[in-house]
Design a protein around this motif. Structure first.
Motif, PDB file in Angstrom:
ATOM      1  N   LEU A 164      -3.631   8.134   6.210  1.00 28.12           N
ATOM      2  CA  LEU A 164      -3.810   9.020   5.059  1.00 28.12           C
ATOM      3  C   LEU A 164      -2.736   8.787   4.003  1.00 28.12           C
ATOM      4  O   LEU A 164      -3.014   8.855   2.799  1.00 28.12           O
ATOM      5  CB  LEU A 164      -3.792  10.479   5.513  1.00 28.12           C
ATOM      6  CG  LEU A 164      -4.978  10.911   6.385  1.00 28.12           C
ATOM      7  CD1 LEU A 164      -4.827  12.367   6.810  1.00 28.12           C
ATOM      8  CD2 LEU A 164      -6.287  10.713   5.635  1.00 28.12           C
ATOM      9  N   PHE A 165      -1.521   8.515   4.434  1.00 22.27           N
ATOM     10  CA  PHE A 165      -0.447   8.262   3.472  1.00 22.27           C
ATOM     11  C   PHE A 165      -0.708   6.980   2.676  1.00 22.27           C
ATOM     12  O   PHE A 165      -0.412   6.909   1.485  1.00 22.27           O
ATOM     13  CB  PHE A 165       0.905   8.173   4.181  1.00 22.27           C
ATOM     14  CG  PHE A 165       1.469   9.521   4.553  1.00 22.27           C
ATOM     15  CD1 PHE A 165       1.558  10.525   3.603  1.00 22.27           C
ATOM     16  CD2 PHE A 165       1.900   9.784   5.842  1.00 22.27           C
ATOM     17  CE1 PHE A 165       2.073  11.768   3.931  1.00 22.27           C
ATOM     18  CE2 PHE A 165       2.401  11.027   6.179  1.00 22.27           C
ATOM     19  CZ  PHE A 165       2.482  12.026   5.225  1.00 22.27           C
ATOM     20  N   VAL A 166      -1.279   5.986   3.353  1.00 20.33           N
ATOM     21  CA  VAL A 166      -1.628   4.753   2.638  1.00 20.33           C
ATOM     22  C   VAL A 166      -2.736   5.031   1.625  1.00 20.33           C
ATOM     23  O   VAL A 166      -2.676   4.572   0.477  1.00 20.33           O
ATOM     24  CB  VAL A 166      -2.069   3.655   3.636  1.00 20.33           C
ATOM     25  CG1 VAL A 166      -2.599   2.436   2.877  1.00 20.33           C
ATOM     26  CG2 VAL A 166      -0.899   3.240   4.526  1.00 20.33           C
ATOM     27  N   ILE A 167      -3.749   5.817   2.027  1.00 15.66           N
ATOM     28  CA  ILE A 167      -4.840   6.169   1.124  1.00 15.66           C
ATOM     29  C   ILE A 167      -4.314   6.924  -0.100  1.00 15.66           C
ATOM     30  O   ILE A 167      -4.801   6.729  -1.225  1.00 15.66           O
ATOM     31  CB  ILE A 167      -5.886   7.024   1.857  1.00 15.66           C
ATOM     32  CG1 ILE A 167      -6.627   6.189   2.903  1.00 15.66           C
ATOM     33  CG2 ILE A 167      -6.897   7.623   0.877  1.00 15.66           C
ATOM     34  CD1 ILE A 167      -7.441   5.074   2.322  1.00 15.66           C
ATOM     35  N   SER A 168      -3.323   7.758   0.103  1.00 16.59           N
ATOM     36  CA  SER A 168      -2.798   8.550  -1.013  1.00 16.59           C
ATOM     37  C   SER A 168      -2.101   7.690  -2.060  1.00 16.59           C
ATOM     38  O   SER A 168      -1.828   8.168  -3.165  1.00 16.59           O
ATOM     39  CB  SER A 168      -1.821   9.612  -0.488  1.00 16.59           C
ATOM     40  OG  SER A 168      -0.646   9.009   0.035  1.00 16.59           O
ATOM     41  N   SER A 169      -1.814   6.421  -1.722  1.00 14.48           N
ATOM     42  CA  SER A 169      -1.160   5.507  -2.669  1.00 14.48           C
ATOM     43  C   SER A 169      -2.149   4.608  -3.400  1.00 14.48           C
ATOM     44  O   SER A 169      -1.743   3.672  -4.098  1.00 14.48           O
ATOM     45  CB  SER A 169      -0.134   4.632  -1.915  1.00 14.48           C
ATOM     46  OG  SER A 169       0.825   5.425  -1.251  1.00 14.48           O
ATOM     47  N   LEU A 170      -3.436   4.890  -3.258  1.00 10.87           N
ATOM     48  CA  LEU A 170      -4.465   4.043  -3.878  1.00 10.87           C
ATOM     49  C   LEU A 170      -4.244   3.857  -5.372  1.00 10.87           C
ATOM     50  O   LEU A 170      -4.429   2.765  -5.913  1.00 10.87           O
ATOM     51  CB  LEU A 170      -5.849   4.677  -3.665  1.00 10.87           C
ATOM     52  CG  LEU A 170      -6.672   4.208  -2.473  1.00 10.87           C
ATOM     53  CD1 LEU A 170      -7.937   5.043  -2.353  1.00 10.87           C
ATOM     54  CD2 LEU A 170      -7.023   2.743  -2.621  1.00 10.87           C
ATOM     55  N   GLY A 171      -3.869   4.923  -6.039  1.00  4.56           N
ATOM     56  CA  GLY A 171      -3.720   4.861  -7.486  1.00  4.56           C
ATOM     57  C   GLY A 171      -2.719   3.836  -7.951  1.00  4.56           C
ATOM     58  O   GLY A 171      -2.889   3.214  -9.004  1.00  4.56           O
TER      59      GLY A 171
END
Length: 506
Positions: A164-171
């Motif tokens: 989830l932390f990796v996904i939160s850095s998508l931007g």
């Protein structure tokens, strides 16, 4: 070597027609073929296994049935790995028993990489991940979310905190992302509530996003989506996250300049509330996917469907809307043609499709009254199968009138009573008027009287029509053989007329 093989385009053409299993041998044939063959071999990967196979076999060992690293990679091994990963343009990963065995050592490789994680896949354009969001998967995802990525399709059943932390850095990791779809297999409120904040956070940073498919992210998430200026296609699953129901006192600006808006829901009320929370929906096409199961057991189904269309007409840009599709996933709702009346305000409508889950009673007069405001209509699908014998159906007289009101039709799906032919001139059924554009005609489970007469009428109305599709539904085993034969004969006659017409014109 033949001079033609000096042309790189010819080399790539040869490689593109080479069987996938033979590309490795072709690459080792000579230097001329090596680069093109390897580019095609590694361009689109359907598994992570090739990353393991391209390294020395003694690099990995087994520990209690799990693959483990035996030693660190040296410079030559890294060069070999980068030689192949730099050629990868798309990766598709699906859940399997072998995935865990591969992903663990692969994640360790990436942790030990001497360069930045993005160097692993510098040319990656598309990533499809239909697997668990484990900690090891997060390590791989961190290396695969690169600035060159344009399309991301995630479907996960569970997600670790690291994932989830990796996904939160998508931007920040994928600033040029254009197409994004995220789905959760474990559809519980707790799952959506836990994961939603990590999806909501980066959305506002994806300024190049053209297409987005996601569940209801709540008020904050919807506001972020509305501010995506480049967004053209949006699919929202409103059948989730009950804690994030729209609040009646909130009203969002709405969606502007969309080409396609798809809303999926399990109740009429939920999608109506969502539309009511918007000031405007500027979209060329709107599709609503309903699960009618709940409505099937409720007498309020038709009323709520009617209210939905009223709200839709109030919120959509009537001048911009060109297409509307209603799809019922299960169950049936009985309704009258009046439920569609609000859409008459959309004068530029070219496509109207009511695909499943809704039986609409409609007479000849009601059919004409409905389509009178849509002279540009090209696709009309009001009914494909009528399950209730009490449902009113238009006749071929109504079909002839429809031809006059909507001359641009190219596709039509409509259950008609094809037993009432009195007053129709078989030699000139349209009174000199015909439609040469219609390519697709579906008559569902329309009752048929005389097969020959029906075929003559259809052929006269639609001279370029080569076949007509009938739908027997799930009642074929109980239908009379004569009824099935009459429908099949209509098709046979039409095919014969088409052959004769072609020979005559030659």
């Amino acid at each position: 070597m033949h001079p033609a093989l000096g042309n790189l385009e010819i080399i790539y053409t040869i490689c593109s027609y080479t069987q996938h299993g033979s590309l490795t041998a072709l690459a080792s044939t000579c230097r001329t073929f090596e680069r093109p063959a390897l580019n095609i071999l590694w361009r689109h990967l359907q598994s992570l296994k090739p990353f393991i196979k391209c390294l020395p076999s003694d690099l990995f060992g087994s520990d209690q049935g799990r693959m483990v690293l035996q030693k660190p990679l040296n410079g030559e091994m890294w060069d070999t790995l980068f030689k192949y990963t730099s050629r990868v343009h798309s990766i598709a990963v699906t859940q399997s028993r072998r995935l865990t065995v591969i992903i663990e050592p692969l994640s360790l490789l990436m942790l030990s990489c001497p360069l930045a994680p993005a160097f692993f896949f510098p040319n990656l354009r598309k990533l499809t991940w239909f697997a668990d969001g484990t900690h090891d998967a997060a390590e791989f995802l961190r290396a695969a979310l690169v600035p060159s990525l344009l399309a991301l399709d995630l479907q996960i059943s569970s997600a670790s905190s690291a994932f989830l932390f990796v996904i939160s850095s998508l931007g920040t990791l994928c600033p040029h992302l254009q197409d994004m779809a995220v789905r959760i297999q474990n559809r519980t409120d707790d799952s959506f509530r836990r994961i939603s904040p990590f999806i909501t956070q980066p959305i506002s940073q994806l300024h190049h996003l053209h297409a987005l498919s996601v569940w209801d992210l709540g008020n904050q998430g919807v506001e972020h989506v509305m501010h995506l200026q480049a967004l053209k296609s949006l699919c929202l699953d409103l059948g989730t996250l009950s804690a994030c129901e729209r609040k009646s006192h909130l009203q969002f600006p709405g969606f502007h300049d969309l080409d396609f808006l798809c809303l999926s829901t399990d109740t009429f009320k939920r999608v109506s509330n969502f539309l009511n929370s918007l000031r405007v929906v500027e979209s060329k096409e709107i599709q609503v996917n309903f699960n009618f199961q709940a409505a099937h057991s409720s007498a309020s189904g038709p009323t709520m469907l009617s209210q939905f269309f009223i709200i839709l007409q109030e919120r959509c840009d009537n001048d911009r809307l060109e297409g509307f599709t209603l799809v019922g996933i299960s169950g049936k709702v009985q309704a009258k043609t009046g439920v569609l009346t609000p859409l008459q305000a959309c004068r530029n409508l070219t496509r109207l499709s009511v695909e499943q889950g809704c039986d609409i009673s409609i007479s000849d007069e009601e059919l004409c009254q409905l389509v009178r405001e849509w002279p540009k209509l090209e696709v009309l699908k009001v009914s494909s199968y009528v399950a209730d014998n009490s449902t009113t159906m238009p006749t071929l007289h109504g079909l002839i009138a429809l031809l006059r009101l909507c001359p641009s039709l190219t596709s039509l799906a409509l259950v008609v009573d094809a037993t009432k032919l009195d007053g129709i001139n078989l030699k000139c059924p349209g009174g000199g008027r015909c439609n040469k554009h219609l390519k697709h005609l579906a008559l569902g489970n329309s009752p048929v009287g005389s097969s020959l007469h029906v075929a003559l009428i259809l052929s006269g109305l639609f001279p370029h029509l080569e076949q007509v599709n009938f739908d027997y539904g799930d009642r074929m085993q109980t239908m009379k053989k004569s009824a099935i034969e009459r429908r099949e004969s209509v098709q046979s006659f039409l095919s014969g007329f088409s052959i004769v017409r072609e020979r005559y014109t030659e």
